[in-house]
Design a protein around this motif. Structure first.
Motif, PDB file in Angstrom:
ATOM      1  N   ALA A  87       1.063  -1.147  -0.019  1.00 19.31           N
ATOM      2  CA  ALA A  87       0.098  -0.081   0.010  1.00 19.31           C
ATOM      3  C   ALA A  87       1.058   1.331   0.155  1.00 19.31           C
ATOM      4  CB  ALA A  87      -0.783  -0.108   1.128  1.00 19.31           C
ATOM      5  N   PHE A  88       1.965   1.173   0.572  1.00 19.93           N
ATOM      6  CA  PHE A  88       2.735   2.379   0.757  1.00 19.93           C
ATOM      7  C   PHE A  88       3.450   2.473  -0.579  1.00 19.93           C
ATOM      8  CE2 PHE A  88       7.338   3.579   1.004  1.00 19.93           C
ATOM      9  CZ  PHE A  88       7.268   4.826   1.511  1.00 19.93           C
ATOM     10  N   GLU A  89       4.030   1.438  -1.298  1.00 17.49           N
ATOM     11  CA  GLU A  89       4.590   1.361  -2.527  1.00 17.49           C
ATOM     12  C   GLU A  89       3.627   1.864  -3.643  1.00 17.49           C
ATOM     13  OE1 GLU A  89       6.161  -2.470  -3.123  1.00 17.49           O
ATOM     14  OE2 GLU A  89       7.862  -2.184  -1.914  1.00 17.49           O
ATOM     15  N   PHE A  90       2.349   1.609  -3.506  1.00 16.29           N
ATOM     16  CA  PHE A  90       1.604   2.091  -4.380  1.00 16.29           C
ATOM     17  C   PHE A  90       1.302   3.572  -4.434  1.00 16.29           C
ATOM     18  CE2 PHE A  90      -2.930   3.094  -5.490  1.00 16.29           C
ATOM     19  CZ  PHE A  90      -3.191   2.871  -6.890  1.00 16.29           C
ATOM     20  N   ALA A  91       1.000   4.163  -3.127  1.00 19.71           N
ATOM     21  CA  ALA A  91       0.873   5.509  -2.954  1.00 19.71           C
ATOM     22  C   ALA A  91       2.043   6.351  -3.423  1.00 19.71           C
ATOM     23  CB  ALA A  91       0.563   5.968  -1.454  1.00 19.71           C
ATOM     24  N   GLY A 130      -7.505  -0.111   9.923  1.00 21.05           N
ATOM     25  CA  GLY A 130      -7.813   0.833  10.770  1.00 21.05           C
ATOM     26  C   GLY A 130      -6.517   1.879  10.816  1.00 21.05           C
ATOM     27  N   THR A 131      -5.342   0.951  10.791  1.00 17.10           N
ATOM     28  CA  THR A 131      -4.155   1.528  11.158  1.00 17.10           C
ATOM     29  C   THR A 131      -3.013   1.537   9.858  1.00 17.10           C
ATOM     30  OG1 THR A 131      -4.120   0.713  13.251  1.00 17.10           O
ATOM     31  CG2 THR A 131      -2.048   1.109  12.628  1.00 17.10           C
ATOM     32  N   TYR A 132      -2.769   0.383   9.198  1.00 17.90           N
ATOM     33  CA  TYR A 132      -1.778   0.449   8.220  1.00 17.90           C
ATOM     34  C   TYR A 132      -1.865   1.007   7.059  1.00 17.90           C
ATOM     35  CZ  TYR A 132       0.778  -1.932  11.761  1.00 17.90           C
ATOM     36  OH  TYR A 132       1.398  -2.352  12.987  1.00 17.90           O
ATOM     37  N   PHE A 133      -3.183   0.899   6.531  1.00 17.79           N
ATOM     38  CA  PHE A 133      -3.611   1.615   5.296  1.00 17.79           C
ATOM     39  C   PHE A 133      -3.635   3.144   5.307  1.00 17.79           C
ATOM     40  CE2 PHE A 133      -5.973  -1.867   2.734  1.00 17.79           C
ATOM     41  CZ  PHE A 133      -4.701  -2.651   2.324  1.00 17.79           C
ATOM     42  N   PRO A 134      -4.103   3.691   6.259  1.00 18.05           N
ATOM     43  CA  PRO A 134      -4.161   5.108   6.641  1.00 18.05           C
ATOM     44  C   PRO A 134      -2.333   5.652   6.385  1.00 18.05           C
ATOM     45  CG  PRO A 134      -5.733   4.437   7.969  1.00 18.05           C
ATOM     46  CD  PRO A 134      -5.073   3.031   7.378  1.00 18.05           C
ATOM     47  N   TRP A 135      -1.771   4.795   7.516  1.00 16.33           N
ATOM     48  CA  TRP A 135      -0.164   5.000   7.479  1.00 16.33           C
ATOM     49  C   TRP A 135       0.509   5.306   6.177  1.00 16.33           C
ATOM     50  CZ3 TRP A 135       3.667   1.749   5.861  1.00 16.33           C
ATOM     51  CH2 TRP A 135       4.773   2.369   6.069  1.00 16.33           C
ATOM     52  N   ALA A 136       0.168   4.002   5.191  1.00 14.89           N
ATOM     53  CA  ALA A 136       0.798   3.842   4.110  1.00 14.89           C
ATOM     54  C   ALA A 136       0.227   5.183   2.973  1.00 14.89           C
ATOM     55  CB  ALA A 136       0.446   2.354   3.547  1.00 14.89           C
ATOM     56  N   ILE A 137      -1.008   5.226   2.855  1.00 14.92           N
ATOM     57  CA  ILE A 137      -1.360   6.209   1.940  1.00 14.92           C
ATOM     58  C   ILE A 137      -0.898   7.712   2.290  1.00 14.92           C
ATOM     59  CG2 ILE A 137      -3.254   7.339   0.902  1.00 14.92           C
ATOM     60  CD1 ILE A 137      -2.826   4.314   0.221  1.00 14.92           C
ATOM     61  N   ARG A 138      -0.876   7.991   3.545  1.00 18.98           N
ATOM     62  CA  ARG A 138      -0.078   9.512   3.941  1.00 18.98           C
ATOM     63  C   ARG A 138       1.166   9.269   3.656  1.00 18.98           C
ATOM     64  NH1 ARG A 138      -1.876   8.566   8.672  1.00 18.98           N
ATOM     65  NH2 ARG A 138      -0.052   8.280   9.879  1.00 18.98           N
ATOM     66  N   GLY A 163       3.105   7.327   1.937  1.00 18.52           N
ATOM     67  CA  GLY A 163       3.465   7.284   0.462  1.00 18.52           C
ATOM     68  C   GLY A 163       3.326   8.463  -0.263  1.00 18.52           C
ATOM     69  N   VAL A 164       2.176   9.245  -0.246  1.00 18.14           N
ATOM     70  CA  VAL A 164       1.758  10.377  -0.819  1.00 18.14           C
ATOM     71  C   VAL A 164       2.821  11.404  -0.257  1.00 18.14           C
ATOM     72  CG1 VAL A 164       0.114  12.207  -1.133  1.00 18.14           C
ATOM     73  CG2 VAL A 164      -0.545   9.937  -1.349  1.00 18.14           C
ATOM     74  N   LYS A 176      13.751  10.951   8.297  1.00 17.29           N
ATOM     75  CA  LYS A 176      13.178  12.545   8.371  1.00 17.29           C
ATOM     76  C   LYS A 176      13.320  13.186   7.020  1.00 17.29           C
ATOM     77  CE  LYS A 176      14.003  16.537  11.395  1.00 17.29           C
ATOM     78  NZ  LYS A 176      14.765  16.895  12.377  1.00 17.29           N
ATOM     79  N   ARG A 177      14.511  13.015   6.420  1.00 15.49           N
ATOM     80  CA  ARG A 177      14.786  13.583   5.039  1.00 15.49           C
ATOM     81  C   ARG A 177      13.922  13.392   4.001  1.00 15.49           C
ATOM     82  NH1 ARG A 177      19.465  11.526   1.746  1.00 15.49           N
ATOM     83  NH2 ARG A 177      20.805  11.209   3.716  1.00 15.49           N
ATOM     84  N   ILE A 178      13.378  12.155   3.930  1.00 17.18           N
ATOM     85  CA  ILE A 178      12.489  11.902   2.858  1.00 17.18           C
ATOM     86  C   ILE A 178      11.007  11.717   3.327  1.00 17.18           C
ATOM     87  CG2 ILE A 178      14.236  10.387   1.761  1.00 17.18           C
ATOM     88  CD1 ILE A 178      12.872   7.594   2.877  1.00 17.18           C
ATOM     89  N   GLY A 179      11.011  12.062   4.550  1.00 16.15           N
ATOM     90  CA  GLY A 179       9.546  12.394   5.142  1.00 16.15           C
ATOM     91  C   GLY A 179       8.643  11.004   5.374  1.00 16.15           C
ATOM     92  N   ILE A 180       9.166   9.959   6.107  1.00 22.38           N
ATOM     93  CA  ILE A 180       8.771   8.965   6.306  1.00 22.38           C
ATOM     94  C   ILE A 180       8.536   8.892   8.134  1.00 22.38           C
ATOM     95  CG2 ILE A 180       8.540   6.191   6.558  1.00 22.38           C
ATOM     96  CD1 ILE A 180       9.681   6.100   3.551  1.00 22.38           C
TER      97      ILE A 180
END
Length: 279
Positions: A180-184, A211-219, A221-222, A245-249
């Motif tokens: 999900a993270f990779e897709f975003a 409830g937890t990991y999809f919201p984290w992944a999309i936020r 990843g984008v 921190k540099r790449i925003g994860i």
């Protein structure tokens, strides 16, 4: 740059993605690089659909996951990812150097000697803990453009770095969250299709994913820098916290710990029920 020049430049960038060579299975052209298999449009559609269906029911078929990724990335998505690399100074260097991630190129014993908390040490610790190797990634076969084939190969070989960066384990729940993270972050269709595997998870796993990991992944990843542009070989001695921190994860909740705590709680509850049954 004047508008006519911009138009011609944009057209040249789009042509490779829109051009389809006319051939049949009986008049297949020669390969464009070692291992390349040119596909007709019907063959590509069948490969993409068939591999996606089989992988849904058997997500351990890494060969079909790879084939699905290649078949569905053409004609647009792999070119979009390549262009994202061309727009980035580090991405352009990666395309020029074309480094490969293998157990030989990375010198795994040296990574084990790096200080804790560095990217290289986190990566090798993750590999050792999960019992995986960087040498197991399939070679790209079904993407016609050699440069785009390398982009897909690079994405594929960097997958374990994404695991190390996020801390997500190699279990179905962890893989679905990472896809999900990779897709975003990359928009590769196969990663989006892989999210459907959430439907096959157990009840508590499915609840955590939605409830937890999809919201984290999309936020993340984008919002994060495109991870395809990280020159991992140059970041091995970098603090993993500094790189995040540099790449925003931001780190997701520790899935491994959560799963262990739930297993321990269920085991304790079972033992208590058995003890009451003996009274």
């Amino acid at each position: 740059m004047n508008p006519p020049t911009l138009f011609r430049q944009s057209t040249r960038q789009l042509l490779p993605a829109l051009t389809v060579r006319s051939f049949t299975a009986l008049t297949r052209p020669p390969p464009n690089y070692p291992g390349h298999v040119p596909l007709t449009t019907p063959e590509r559609l069948l490969l993409g659909a068939g591999s996606a269906v089989i992988c849904f029911f058997n997500p351990r078929r890494a060969d079909l996951i790879a084939a699905c990724g290649e078949a569905t990335a053409v004609p647009y998505f792999i070119y979009r990812l390549r262009d994202a690399m061309l727009r980035d100074s580090t991405g352009r260097r990666i395309l020029r150097d074309r480094p490969r991630i293998t157990s030989t190129s990375l010198d795994l014993p040296r990574l084990r000697a790096l200080p804790p908390g560095t990217v290289g040490r986190e990566y090798i610790t993750w590999l050792d803990r999960e019992g995986v190797s960087p040498d197991t990634r399939s070679a790209v076969r079904y993407i016609d453009d050699p440069e785009c084939a390398y982009v897909m190969q690079r994405y594929r070989e960097c997958h374990d770095f994404y695991h190390a960066l996020t801390g997500l384990p190699v279990v179905r729940e962890g893989e679905v969250a990472l896809k999900a993270f990779e897709f975003a972050n990359t928009l590769i269709p196969m990663t989006g299709l892989s999210m459907a595997a959430a439907l096959t998870l157990k009840g508590d796993e499915r609840s955590r994913i939605w409830g937890t990991y999809f919201p984290w992944a999309i936020r993340n990843g984008v919002n994060a820098k495109e991870v395809i542009n990280i020159y991992w070989e140059e970041e091995l001695e970098t603090s993993v916290e500094a790189l995040r921190k540099r790449i925003g994860i931001e780190m997701p909740p520790d899935m491994r710990r959560t799963r262990a705590e739930i297993r321990a709680a269920k085991k304790k509850e079972k033992a208590e029920r058995e003890a009451l049954g003996k009274v």
